[in-house]
Enzyme design. Structure first.
Site, PDB file in Angstrom:
ATOM      1  N   GLY A  46       0.848  -1.184  -0.433  1.00  0.00           N
ATOM      2  CA  GLY A  46       0.093   0.038  -0.348  1.00  0.00           C
ATOM      3  C   GLY A  46       0.876   1.559   0.168  1.00  0.00           C
ATOM      4  O   GLY A  46       2.073   1.209   0.126  1.00  0.00           O
ATOM      5  N   GLN A  51       2.730  10.322   1.414  1.00  0.00           N
ATOM      6  CA  GLN A  51       4.671   9.438   1.071  1.00  0.00           C
ATOM      7  C   GLN A  51       4.658   9.685   0.272  1.00  0.00           C
ATOM      8  O   GLN A  51       6.455   9.196   0.689  1.00  0.00           O
ATOM      9  CB  GLN A  51       3.886   7.615   1.735  1.00  0.00           C
ATOM     10  N   CYS A  92       5.400  -0.260   7.407  1.00  0.00           N
ATOM     11  CA  CYS A  92       5.138   1.037   6.802  1.00  0.00           C
ATOM     12  C   CYS A  92       5.801   1.105   5.561  1.00  0.00           C
ATOM     13  O   CYS A  92       7.172   0.954   6.120  1.00  0.00           O
ATOM     14  CB  CYS A  92       4.641   1.554   7.930  1.00  0.00           C
ATOM     15  N   LEU A  93       6.223   1.363   4.461  1.00  0.00           N
ATOM     16  CA  LEU A  93       7.476   1.899   3.679  1.00  0.00           C
ATOM     17  C   LEU A  93       7.715   3.296   4.279  1.00  0.00           C
ATOM     18  O   LEU A  93       9.447   3.197   3.916  1.00  0.00           O
ATOM     19  CB  LEU A  93       6.653   1.953   2.153  1.00  0.00           C
ATOM     20  N   HIS A 134      -5.086   2.132   6.897  1.00  0.00           N
ATOM     21  CA  HIS A 134      -3.309   2.524   7.540  1.00  0.00           C
ATOM     22  C   HIS A 134      -3.530   2.902   6.536  1.00  0.00           C
ATOM     23  O   HIS A 134      -3.085   4.156   6.467  1.00  0.00           O
ATOM     24  CB  HIS A 134      -2.416   1.223   6.628  1.00  0.00           C
ATOM     25  N   GLU A 135      -3.259   3.197   5.048  1.00  0.00           N
ATOM     26  CA  GLU A 135      -3.191   4.239   4.346  1.00  0.00           C
ATOM     27  C   GLU A 135      -4.195   5.676   4.218  1.00  0.00           C
ATOM     28  O   GLU A 135      -3.292   6.588   4.306  1.00  0.00           O
ATOM     29  CB  GLU A 135      -2.859   3.450   2.700  1.00  0.00           C
ATOM     30  N   HIS A 138      -2.959   7.984   6.831  1.00  0.00           N
ATOM     31  CA  HIS A 138      -1.702   8.890   6.344  1.00  0.00           C
ATOM     32  C   HIS A 138      -2.413   9.892   5.615  1.00  0.00           C
ATOM     33  O   HIS A 138      -1.482  10.988   5.841  1.00  0.00           O
ATOM     34  CB  HIS A 138      -0.790   8.185   5.170  1.00  0.00           C
TER      35      HIS A 138
END
Ligand code: ZN
Length: 177
Positions: A46, A51, A92-93, A134-135, A138
């Site tokens: 994701g 991000q 998470c990236l 989660h996304e 952000h």
């Protein structure tokens, strides 16, 4: 296409609140394509526009094993969430190498727009429900480590800052050569 630079926690830009997308044009499609390439390259399941320092309400998700089920959600809204919760070890990236349990509703219904501006609604459970929530966090400027205890969060912050110093040192060393 160039890969996009993914902001690393605790970069303050990760806490910006995204604004709704209003223009569904070629630029938006290009952004989606670049984000997908960046997510697959990482690799991750994701990615939120926040991000990659684009503060617009756009997330992409692909939980398939072979990168064939790209989902694009624009201006997403949760219209229903189950009272049943599930705990999932999230990563998470923007916080590479860190995984920890976060409790969220097990199932959600989400209304969003596609890349052409058409509304759709989808129900998600399991990993997909985790990823979407989660996304979407952000887009509100929230990173998953904010669900963890202050002690854990500070430890993660210190680890990330240390890694960043090391990365910058390596970069400098290479450019001095
Ligand atoms: Zn994330």
């Amino acid at each position: 296409m160039p890969l996009l630079n993914i902001l690393r926690y605790p970069d303050p830009r990760l806490h910006k609140v995204a604004r709704p997308v209003t223009i569904f044009d070629a630029r938006l499609k290009q952004l989606v394509a670049d984000m997908a390439e960046t997510m697959y390259d990482a690799p991750g399941v994701g990615l939120a526009a926040s991000q990659v320092d684009v503060h617009e309400q756009l997330i992409i998700v692909d939980i398939s094993d072979n990168q064939t089920e790209l989902r694009v959600l624009i201006n997403p809204e949760i219209t229903w969430a189950s009272s049943e919760m599930q705990v999932y070890d999230e990563g998470c990236l923007s916080v590479p190498g860190v995984y920890d349990g976060v409790e969220r509703p097990a199932r959600v219904k989400v209304r969003a727009l596609d890349v052409d501006g058409n509304t759709f609604e989808t129900t998600a459970e399991g990993l997909l429900a985790v990823c979407i929530q989660h996304e979407m966090d952000h887009l509100k400027g929230k990173v998953f480590v904010e669900y963890l205890s202050p002690l854990k969060r500070n430890r993660i912050k210190a680890k990330m800052l240390k890694e960043e110093r090391e990365l910058n040192r390596d970069k400098k060393r290479n450019s001095d050569r």
